[in-house]
Motif scaffolding. Structure first.
Motif, short mmCIF file in Angstrom:
data_model
loop_
_atom_site.label_atom_id
_atom_site.label_comp_id
_atom_site.label_asym_id
_atom_site.label_seq_id
_atom_site.Cartn_x
_atom_site.Cartn_y
_atom_site.Cartn_z
N UNK A 68 -5.76 10.67 -14.12
CA UNK A 68 -5.32 9.29 -14.18
C UNK A 68 -4.70 9.06 -15.55
N UNK B 52 0.80 8.12 -6.83
CA UNK B 52 -0.04 6.97 -6.48
C UNK B 52 -0.30 6.18 -7.74
N UNK C 174 -1.48 8.33 -11.06
CA UNK C 174 -2.27 9.52 -10.73
C UNK C 174 -1.31 10.69 -10.54
N UNK D 271 -6.86 -0.34 -4.53
CA UNK D 271 -6.77 0.71 -3.52
C UNK D 271 -5.64 1.69 -3.74
N UNK D 272 -4.78 1.39 -4.69
CA UNK D 272 -3.66 2.29 -4.96
C UNK D 272 -2.42 1.96 -4.15
N UNK D 273 -1.27 2.29 -4.70
CA UNK D 273 0.01 2.17 -4.00
C UNK D 273 0.67 3.54 -4.03
N UNK D 274 0.93 4.07 -2.86
CA UNK D 274 1.56 5.39 -2.77
C UNK D 274 3.07 5.21 -2.74
N UNK E 87 -2.37 2.60 -13.92
CA UNK E 87 -2.50 4.05 -14.06
C UNK E 87 -1.57 4.74 -13.08
N UNK F 71 0.82 -1.20 0.00
CA UNK F 71 0.00 0.00 0.00
C UNK F 71 0.86 1.25 0.00
N UNK F 72 1.97 1.17 0.68
CA UNK F 72 2.92 2.28 0.74
C UNK F 72 4.29 1.74 0.34
N UNK G 158 -11.21 -0.63 -9.73
CA UNK G 158 -9.91 -0.10 -9.32
C UNK G 158 -9.44 -0.73 -8.01
N UNK H 99 -4.70 15.02 -10.00
CA UNK H 99 -5.69 13.95 -9.86
C UNK H 99 -6.07 13.34 -11.22
N UNK I 11 -2.39 3.14 -9.56
CA UNK I 11 -3.61 2.34 -9.45
C UNK I 11 -3.60 1.22 -10.47
#
Lengths: 115, 111
Positions: free
Chosen positions: A43, A88, A37, A108-111, A35, A9-10, A106, A41, A90
Motif C-alpha cells: 500500500x 486498486x 495498491x 472497499x477500494x476502487x479498481x 493509497x 467500485x470499478x 479503509x 499488495x 483505497x
C-alpha cells in the motif's frame, strides 16, 4: 452504516481520459488518505488531508490531484490517465494523523483499469 | 456480507513476551490473506498467505492460514518495543476482488 465509502467500485477507461474517484467517511474523522495498491499488495500512500488541508503529498505525478470539499470527503481526480495508473485505490480515514494510536478505517477500494 | 474480524482489538505486553494475533474471515471468492503493520506511516506489508497450513516466517514474526476454519494467526516472539503498532489483517476476495480490511489489533509493548 458504511464507515468509509468509495465510488465507483470499478472504473474502466481509455488512456488519456480524465476521471475522478470519490471517498466519503461518516466517522467524524479529521484525517483522510489515498493509497495505491501495487501488484505486490504493497500500500503506497499518495495523499493525506487533515481537516481539509493537505499534509502529505508523496511523489505522485501531477496528474493526480486530491480535492477535499469538507473533512468528510476526499476525492481523487486523475488527468490524462496512463496504463500504469491501473491499480486498486483505497481511501482511508483516522481520527488523527498517523500513529500507533490512530486506527485507519479503509474503504472497499476502487479498481481502476486503463485500456 | 463479507467481513474480516480481528482479535483482540488491543493488547499490552512486556518486552520478551510472545503474542498471538487472530484474524477470522467470512469472504466470498477468497484469494489470499494479508498482514500489515501500521506504525507512523502507511501500513507496511508483512505476509501474504494463500495456502492452508504453510507457515510463513520473517525473523520473529510468523503467520499461518487455516482455510477450513477461516482464520489466520500472526505470532510475534520475544517482542520488542519496536513491535508496538497496529496490525491489520486483510482478505483479498469478495465481489470486487479487493482487499477487505479488519479493524486491526493495537499492540503495545512495554519495556
Amino acid at each position: 452504516d458504511t464507515a468509509v465509502s468509495q465510488t465507483p467500485k470499478y472504473l474502466v477507461t481509455q488512456m488519456g481520459n480524465d476521471k475522478s474517484i470519490k471517498c466519503e467517511q461518516n466517522l467524524g474523522h479529521d484525517t483522510m488518505y489515498w493509497y495505491k495498491q501495487d501488484s505486490k499488495k504493497f500500500l503506497k500512500i499518495m495523499f493525506s488531508y487533515n481537516n481539509k488541508e493537505l499534509i502529505i503529498n508523496e511523489t505522485v505525478p501531477n496528474r493526480f490531484s486530491p480535492k477535499s470539499p469538507d473533512k468528510a470527503h476526499l476525492n481523487l481526480h486523475i488527468n490524462s490517465l496512463e496504463l500504469g495508473d491501473s491499480a486498486v485505490y483505497f481511501c482511508a480515514s483516522s481520527q488523527e494523523r498517523w500513529g500507533t494510536n490512530n486506527e485507519q478505517f479503509f474503504g472497499p477500494g476502487t479498481r481502476l483499469t486503463v485500456l | 456480507e463479507d467481513k474480516v474480524v480481528q482479535s483482540p482489538l488491543s493488547l499490552v505486553v512486556h518486552e520478551g513476551d510472545t503474542v498471538t494475533l487472530n484474524c477470522s474471515y467470512e469472504v466470498t471468492n477468497f484469494r489470499s490473506l494479508l498482514w500489515y503493520k501500521q506504525e507512523k506511516k502507511a501500513p507496511t506489508f508483512l505476509f501474504m498467505l494463500t495456502s492452508s497450513g504453510i507457515e510463513k516466517k520473517s525473523g520473529r514474526l510468523s503467520s499461518i492460514l487455516d482455510k477450513k476454519e477461516l482464520f489466520s494467526i500472526l505470532n510475534i516472539t520475544a517482542t520488542q518495543t519496536g513491535d508496538s503498532a497496529i496490525y491489520l489483517c486483510a482478505v483479498e476476495g469478495g465481489s470486487q476482488g479487493n482487499l477487505i480490511f479488519g479493524k486491526g489489533t493495537k499492540l503495545s509493548v512495554k519495556p
